[in-house]
Design a protein around this motif. Structure first.
Motif, PDB file in Angstrom:
ATOM      1  N   VAL A  78       0.861  -1.191   0.000  1.00  0.00           N
ATOM      2  CA  VAL A  78       0.000   0.000   0.000  1.00  0.00           C
ATOM      3  C   VAL A  78       0.899   1.244   0.000  1.00  0.00           C
ATOM      4  N   ASP A  79       0.294   2.394  -0.132  1.00  0.00           N
ATOM      5  CA  ASP A  79       1.010   3.680  -0.028  1.00  0.00           C
ATOM      6  C   ASP A  79       2.278   3.723  -0.886  1.00  0.00           C
ATOM      7  N   GLN A  80       2.178   3.180  -2.107  1.00  0.00           N
ATOM      8  CA  GLN A  80       3.391   3.116  -2.927  1.00  0.00           C
ATOM      9  C   GLN A  80       3.903   4.489  -3.339  1.00  0.00           C
ATOM     10  N   ASP A  81       3.006   5.482  -3.281  1.00  0.00           N
ATOM     11  CA  ASP A  81       3.409   6.846  -3.622  1.00  0.00           C
ATOM     12  C   ASP A  81       4.000   7.574  -2.418  1.00  0.00           C
ATOM     13  N   LYS A  82       4.045   6.921  -1.277  1.00  0.00           N
ATOM     14  CA  LYS A  82       4.525   7.588  -0.062  1.00  0.00           C
ATOM     15  C   LYS A  82       5.724   6.822   0.492  1.00  0.00           C
ATOM     16  N   LYS A  83       6.885   7.208   0.024  1.00  0.00           N
ATOM     17  CA  LYS A  83       8.103   6.444   0.311  1.00  0.00           C
ATOM     18  C   LYS A  83       8.491   6.458   1.795  1.00  0.00           C
ATOM     19  N   ASN A  84       8.015   7.478   2.508  1.00  0.00           N
ATOM     20  CA  ASN A  84       8.397   7.580   3.921  1.00  0.00           C
ATOM     21  C   ASN A  84       7.353   6.955   4.848  1.00  0.00           C
ATOM     22  N   ASN A  85       6.358   6.285   4.288  1.00  0.00           N
ATOM     23  CA  ASN A  85       5.312   5.695   5.127  1.00  0.00           C
ATOM     24  C   ASN A  85       5.635   4.269   5.537  1.00  0.00           C
ATOM     25  N   ARG A  86       4.980   3.854   6.616  1.00  0.00           N
ATOM     26  CA  ARG A  86       4.979   2.447   6.995  1.00  0.00           C
ATOM     27  C   ARG A  86       3.640   2.138   7.637  1.00  0.00           C
ATOM     28  N   PHE A  87       3.342   0.848   7.689  1.00  0.00           N
ATOM     29  CA  PHE A  87       2.170   0.448   8.447  1.00  0.00           C
ATOM     30  C   PHE A  87       2.392   0.742   9.920  1.00  0.00           C
ATOM     31  N   ASN A  88       1.292   0.729  10.696  1.00  0.00           N
ATOM     32  CA  ASN A  88       1.383   0.736  12.152  1.00  0.00           C
ATOM     33  C   ASN A  88       0.466  -0.376  12.653  1.00  0.00           C
ATOM     34  N   ASP A  89      -0.354  -0.132  13.639  1.00  0.00           N
ATOM     35  CA  ASP A  89      -1.139  -1.192  14.251  1.00  0.00           C
ATOM     36  C   ASP A  89      -2.095  -1.875  13.258  1.00  0.00           C
ATOM     37  N   GLY A 142     -12.619 -12.102   9.485  1.00  0.00           N
ATOM     38  CA  GLY A 142     -11.340 -12.566   8.946  1.00  0.00           C
ATOM     39  C   GLY A 142     -10.642 -11.605   8.014  1.00  0.00           C
ATOM     40  N   ARG A 143     -11.018 -10.324   8.028  1.00  0.00           N
ATOM     41  CA  ARG A 143     -10.312  -9.305   7.235  1.00  0.00           C
ATOM     42  C   ARG A 143      -9.227  -8.680   8.109  1.00  0.00           C
ATOM     43  N   TYR A 144      -8.083  -8.403   7.499  1.00  0.00           N
ATOM     44  CA  TYR A 144      -6.941  -7.853   8.264  1.00  0.00           C
ATOM     45  C   TYR A 144      -6.916  -6.327   8.076  1.00  0.00           C
ATOM     46  N   PHE A 145      -7.329  -5.617   9.106  1.00  0.00           N
ATOM     47  CA  PHE A 145      -7.321  -4.153   9.091  1.00  0.00           C
ATOM     48  C   PHE A 145      -5.973  -3.642   9.595  1.00  0.00           C
ATOM     49  N   ALA A 146      -5.424  -2.641   8.916  1.00  0.00           N
ATOM     50  CA  ALA A 146      -4.186  -2.013   9.396  1.00  0.00           C
ATOM     51  C   ALA A 146      -4.066  -0.632   8.764  1.00  0.00           C
ATOM     52  N   GLY A 147      -3.493   0.271   9.521  1.00  0.00           N
ATOM     53  CA  GLY A 147      -3.346   1.634   9.030  1.00  0.00           C
ATOM     54  C   GLY A 147      -1.889   2.018   8.908  1.00  0.00           C
ATOM     55  N   THR A 148      -1.659   3.127   8.218  1.00  0.00           N
ATOM     56  CA  THR A 148      -0.283   3.574   7.975  1.00  0.00           C
ATOM     57  C   THR A 148      -0.018   4.937   8.615  1.00  0.00           C
ATOM     58  N   MET A 149       1.219   5.348   8.564  1.00  0.00           N
ATOM     59  CA  MET A 149       1.669   6.635   9.105  1.00  0.00           C
ATOM     60  C   MET A 149       3.004   6.971   8.444  1.00  0.00           C
ATOM     61  N   ALA A 150       3.387   8.224   8.506  1.00  0.00           N
ATOM     62  CA  ALA A 150       4.740   8.581   8.066  1.00  0.00           C
ATOM     63  C   ALA A 150       5.720   8.082   9.128  1.00  0.00           C
ATOM     64  N   GLU A 151       6.919   7.728   8.719  1.00  0.00           N
ATOM     65  CA  GLU A 151       7.933   7.282   9.687  1.00  0.00           C
ATOM     66  C   GLU A 151       8.242   8.443  10.627  1.00  0.00           C
TER      67      GLU A 151
END
Ligand SMILES: O=C(O)[C@H](O)[C@@H](O)[C@H](O)[C@H](O)CO
Ligand SMILES: [Zn+2]
Length: 299
Positions: free
Chosen positions: A93-104, A111-120
Motif C-alpha cells: 500500500v502507499d506506494q506513492d509515499k516512500k516515507n510511510n509504513r504500516f502501524n497497528d 477474517g479481514r486484516y485491518f491495518a493503518g499507515t503513518m509517516a515514519e
C-alpha cells in the motif's frame, strides 16, 4: 476484590514493542518490535522467546486460519511461515509515499486484516502529519482503503455484537467509533467516544473485554485505561512501571490476563535508569475481567 499484580514477562526488552496477540494453541504471546524489525513469540510455559528478524519494520501480526501468521511489514501485508522463518509479500500500500509504513493492525470478526499507515517518525510522535490511511486486506486478497488523512493509525477493535468498529488516530487524542457492517466490512458515521485527559497522554493500542469495555494503552502515560464506549466514561486506570505503554491484549488461561507492550526508544538515559523495565511486555493478573480470542485472517 481481587488484587492486581503486574510482572514483566519475556526476558528481553523491545525498542518499541507492539501488537500483542495471544495464540491459544501454542500458549504463546506474539508481538512485534517495530524498529527492532522483529516478530517475537514468547512461550508462556517455557518462558522462551523465538523471533523472526525482517528487513523492514514489523508493525503488527495476526493468526492465519490456514496456519502460520500474517503481518504488516513496512508498507506490505505479508505471510509469515514460522517454521522456515520465511516472510513473503502479499500486497503493498502507499506506494506513492516512500516515507510511510504500516502501524497497528488487527483481524476483524469476518477474517479481514485491518491495518493503518503513518509517516515514519523522526522521534516518538514527531512526523509529517496527515500521511496515513486505513486499509483492510480482504480474504480474497484485495485491499480496501477506507480513508486517508491519518496522523498515526493505531488501536482498533470491534464491539462484541460486531456492529461497531473502534479506532484510534493517536494525534487526535480521541477514541473513535464507526458503525460497522460485518457482511461488507464497510464503516460509516465516525464519532468520538472518549477524549483523552491530559495525564493520559497519547492513545495507542487497544482491545475489548467480554463486557464490551475498551482497554486503551496510553503512550507516555504509563497506564492502561478501561473505558465504557457507551457512556464515554473512564472506569479504571491501571498504572505500569514504565511510561511508554504501547498496546494491550488479553491472553492466558480463559483470557483473564492482560498483556501490555511498551517501548524504550525515545526515553532519555535518566528516565531509562529510573524505568529499567521500559520496553518489556507486562502481564497484569487479578483484573477480574476477561478478553476474547483474536480472530484469524481468513485468506
Ligand atoms: O507504537 C506505535 O503505534 C507507534 O509506532 C509508535 O511509534 C508510538 O505509538 C508513537 O510514537 C506514539 O505516538
Ligand atoms: Zn501503536
Amino acid at each position: 476484590m481481587s488484587t492486581i499484580k503486574i510482572e514483566a514477562v519475556a526476558p528481553e526488552a523491545s525498542r518499541c514493542g507492539e501488537s500483542p496477540l495471544w495464540e491459544e494453541k501454542s500458549n504463546s504471546l506474539l508481538f512485534v518490535d517495530i524498529p527492532g524489525k522483529k516478530i517475537c513469540r514468547w512461550n508462556s510455559l517455557t518462558n522462551q522467546v523465538q523471533e523472526i528478524v525482517i528487513d523492514s519494520p514489523a508493525t503488527s501480526v495476526a493468526i492465519r486460519q490456514c496456519g502460520g501468521y500474517v503481518a504488516t511489514v513496512g508498507t506490505r501485508f505479508c505471510v509469515v511461515n514460522w517454521e522456515n522463518q520465511l516472510v513473503s509479500d502479499l500486497v503493498s500500500v502507499d506506494q506513492d509515499k516512500k516515507n510511510n509504513r504500516f502501524n497497528d493492525g488487527k483481524v476483524d470478526p469476518a477474517g479481514r486484516y485491518f491495518a493503518g499507515t503513518m509517516a515514519e517518525e523522526t522521534a516518538p510522535a514527531v512526523l509529517e502529519r496527515h500521511q496515513g490511511s486505513l486499509y483492510a486486506l480482504f480474504p480474497n486478497g484485495t485491499v480496501k482503503k477506507y480513508f486517508d488523512n491519518v496522523d498515526i493509525s493505531n488501536g482498533l477493535d470491534w464491539s462484541l455484537d460486531h456492529k461497531i468498529f473502534y479506532y484510534i488516530d493517536s494525534l487526535s487524542y480521541s477514541v473513535d467509533a464507526f458503525d460497522y457492517d460485518l457482511q461488507t466490512g464497510l464503516i460509516v458515521n465516525r464519532r468520538s467516544i472518549y477524549k483523552m485527559e491530559k495525564e493520559e497522554q497519547i492513545p495507542d493500542g487497544m482491545c475489548i473485554d467480554t463486557e464490551g469495555k475498551l482497554w486503551v494503552a496510553c503512550y507516555n502515560g504509563g497506564r492502561v485505561i478501561r473505558i465504557d464506549p457507551e457512556t464515554g466514561k473512564r472506569l479504571q486506570t491501571v498504572k505500569l512501571p514504565t511510561d511508554k505503554t504501547t498496546s494491550c491484549c488479553f491472553g492466558g488461561k480463559d483470557y483473564s490476563e492482560l498483556y501490555v507492550t511498551s517501548a524504550r526508544d525515545g526515553m532519555d538515559p535518566d528516565k531509562l535508569s529510573r524505568q529499567p523495565e521500559a520496553g518489556k511486555t507486562f502481564k497484569i493478573t487479578g483484573l477480574g475481567v476477561k478478553g476474547i480470542a483474536p480472530f484469524a485472517f481468513a485468506g
